[in-house]
Scaffold this active site. Structure first.
Site, PDB file in Angstrom:
ATOM      1  N   LYS A 134      -0.358  31.606  35.673  1.00 54.78           N
ATOM      2  CA  LYS A 134      -0.436  30.480  34.739  1.00 54.78           C
ATOM      3  C   LYS A 134      -0.057  29.180  35.427  1.00 54.78           C
ATOM      4  O   LYS A 134      -0.643  28.124  35.166  1.00 54.78           O
ATOM      5  CB  LYS A 134       0.487  30.745  33.542  1.00 54.78           C
ATOM      6  CG  LYS A 134       0.460  29.627  32.495  1.00 54.78           C
ATOM      7  CD  LYS A 134       1.279  29.992  31.271  1.00 54.78           C
ATOM      8  CE  LYS A 134       1.201  28.879  30.221  1.00 54.78           C
ATOM      9  NZ  LYS A 134       1.925  29.247  28.996  1.00 54.78           N
ATOM     10  N   HIS A 276     -36.923  64.011  35.003  1.00 54.80           N
ATOM     11  CA  HIS A 276     -36.806  62.581  34.714  1.00 54.80           C
ATOM     12  C   HIS A 276     -35.694  62.303  33.696  1.00 54.80           C
ATOM     13  O   HIS A 276     -35.881  61.564  32.738  1.00 54.80           O
ATOM     14  CB  HIS A 276     -38.145  62.015  34.241  1.00 54.80           C
ATOM     15  CG  HIS A 276     -39.274  62.286  35.200  1.00 54.80           C
ATOM     16  ND1 HIS A 276     -39.286  61.786  36.484  1.00 54.80           N
ATOM     17  CD2 HIS A 276     -40.396  63.038  35.078  1.00 54.80           C
ATOM     18  CE1 HIS A 276     -40.376  62.201  37.103  1.00 54.80           C
ATOM     19  NE2 HIS A 276     -41.057  62.970  36.280  1.00 54.80           N
TER      20      HIS A 276
END
Length: 520
Positions: A134, A276
């Site tokens: 911060k 697939h």
């Protein structure tokens, strides 16, 4: 200048600290970090000498004190901030080097008890990082040992570290604490509370893992002109091992993953054949060989060149069945010695194993890229079908006719498989095998038509599963016309009443799970 150092990962710590001391920086540290610095012959001030309080509660409380946090949060451009810390004899902190408790390592270990996990939740570390991040304009915050050399280089600049450099470290710090908190939250989701006992029901993958895994080049990506790599998880995450066969491709691994996901749904011997990423056949049996043959014969045309997943050891009988036709790859928990000799005759056949018990317990996020960024989601689990149906009020029977005992078994089987078929998905099954799979269609009624077209035999007396609700009755009518006698679906359509009425007209039993399983 003053620096606070408190790290669980001590990689590069001594080298960094020595460089700081050479630049006239006072080192303030805690516990094991202070000990490591002192052992290296470096001057270090214990944090308790700064706060005036000893470490308490086995180290749970040590840095949480105004003498530490005021020194970090004081804004150098605010005279009132500097006056405040000066009035209390607090010295500014210019550098905070912290990395957090090894919660991830504990979370990855299924044997870590709940209380052990709780003890690895860092409190002071994230607070130090957030405070320093911060106030990043005035305080350099460091979480990654890889940044230590850059920090020393930046501190040697005439005007100290650049704002851009400090801002980059700020972003890293918040990412580090966010990832730490997210990992805690994910891990707690795997804990069940039973009375006064907390039971671990799984474990998570952690990006904090200290095991380095090297990426492997694949034959190619989805197409031969696309380069691709595979970064396997560390061995303790399931230990995927390749035992024989041609080099793996990108699509091989996608299909093996799809096969493994379905095989893991079943406690009884189960086999699946993938094409697939969709199952062209899934079945259970009294033996794994029987399950595999049933799965293959569900759609023998599509099974040619397929990817196989088995949830039991490959024995000699199963190996003979696999090698009797063309199969690209097979995944199983283990391979019997007699089976290895048979499989080895098919030199191109890729054979892999994984620790199914570990993989089954993994809790993780799925990640995929889009042109607009990255998408993350929790893995989909078919938990509502983990136990035999009916299970209390699950699923809910919405038709006049109740499913028969055999239909209940078949509906549960169908639901576990359907969840892994590409959406829109509708499948037909018996109690122990798939009969027809309709995958990836743009409408639900088309999914039914594709499944019927793909059926290897009559569907009379089958059950059907739909991964999402039927928006109109036409899909339900098509199921009935094909021969299904019972249906499982999530429900939730504005036309549910219309679809239920259609099921009643056809004499079908239909149940709602209340849970959708789209797979894109």
């Amino acid at each position: 200048m003053r620096a606070i150092l408190s790290v669980s990962d001590k990689t590069g710590l001594v080298e960094l600290a020595r460089g700081l001391v050479e630049r006239g920086v006072e080192l303030v540290s805690t516990g094991g970090t202070a000990k490591a610095l002192a052992t290296a012959g470096l001057p270090v001030v214990n944090v308790s000498d700064v706060t005036g309080f000893p470490e308490m509660m086995d180290g749970r409380v040590k840095t949480l004190h105004p003498a530490i946090f005021a020194g970090i949060l004081a804004r150098r451009g605010r005279p009132e901030d500097l006056d405040a810390i000066r009035a209390h004899g607090i010295q500014p902190v210019d550098l905070v080097v912290v990395n957090l408790y090894p919660f991830g390592k504990a979370a990855e270990n299924p044997d870590t008890p709940f209380d052990g996990l709780v003890e690895e939740i860092d409190i002071g570390g994230p607070s130090l990082l957030r405070a320093a991040a911060k106030n990043f304009r005035d305080v350099v915050v460091v979480v990654d040992p890889a940044d230590y050399p850059k920090v020393l280089e930046q501190m040697a600049r005439p005007n100290g570290p650049t704002l851009e450099f400090k801002f980059g470290l700020m972003k890293k710090a918040f990412a580090h604490t966010a990832e730490f908190d997210s990992l805690i939250a994910q891990t707690l989701e795997t804990i069940g509370c039973h009375g006064s006992d907390f039971v671990r029901q799984g474990f998570v993958l952690s990006t904090y893992s200290t095991v380095e895994v090297e990426s492997k080049a694949l034959r190619y990506g989805e197409n031969p002109h696309q380069e691709a790599q595979w970064t396997p998880l560390p061995p303790e995450m399931g230990n995927w091992q390749v035992h024989q066969g041609k080099e793996l491709s990108y699509t091989n691994l996608l299909d093996l993953d799809a096969a493994l996901r379905i095989a893991l749904e079943f406690a009884e011997p189960a086999g699946v054949v993938i094409k697939h990423t969709n199952p062209c056949g899934t079945a259970t049996g009294t033996t794994i060989a029987e399950a595999y043959v049933r799965a293959r014969e569900a759609d023998p045309l599509s099974a040619f060149g397929g990817i196989v997943g088995l949830n039991r050891e490959i024995d000699a009988e199963t190996a003979k069945a696999i090698t009797s036709t063309f199969i690209e790859a097979v995944m199983a928990p283990s391979i019997a010695d007699a089976a290895r000799e048979i499989l080895a005759r098919k030199t191109n056949l890729r054979v892999l194993t994984a620790d199914f018990d570990i993989v089954r317990r993994l809790q993780y996020q799925e990640t995929r890229s889009i042109l607009g960024g990255l998408l993350h989601q929790a893995v989909d689990r078919v938990t509502e079908a983990a136990r035999p149906w009916p299970d209390g009020d699950m699923p809910k029977v919405v038709t006049r006719r109740q499913p028969t005992a055999e239909e209940w078994t078949a509906l549960r089987f169908a639901w576990r498989v359907c969840a892994h078929v590409k959406s829109n998905a509708v499948i037909f099954t018996g109690a122990d095998r798939t009969l027809a799979v309709g995958a990836g269609q743009m409408s639900r009624v088309d999914a039914v038509k594709v499944a019927v077209m793909k059926a290897a035999g009559p569907l009379t007396g089958s059950v059907a599963a739909s991964d999402a609700f039927f928006p109109f009755r036409d899909g339900l009518d098509a199921l009935a016309a094909a021969g299904a006698t019972a249906v499982v679906q999530p429900g939730g359509s504005v036309r549910d009443a219309e679809v239920i009425a259609a099921a009643d007209e056809h004499g079908l039993a239909m149940v709602f799970t209340g849970r959708r399983h789209f797979r894109h």
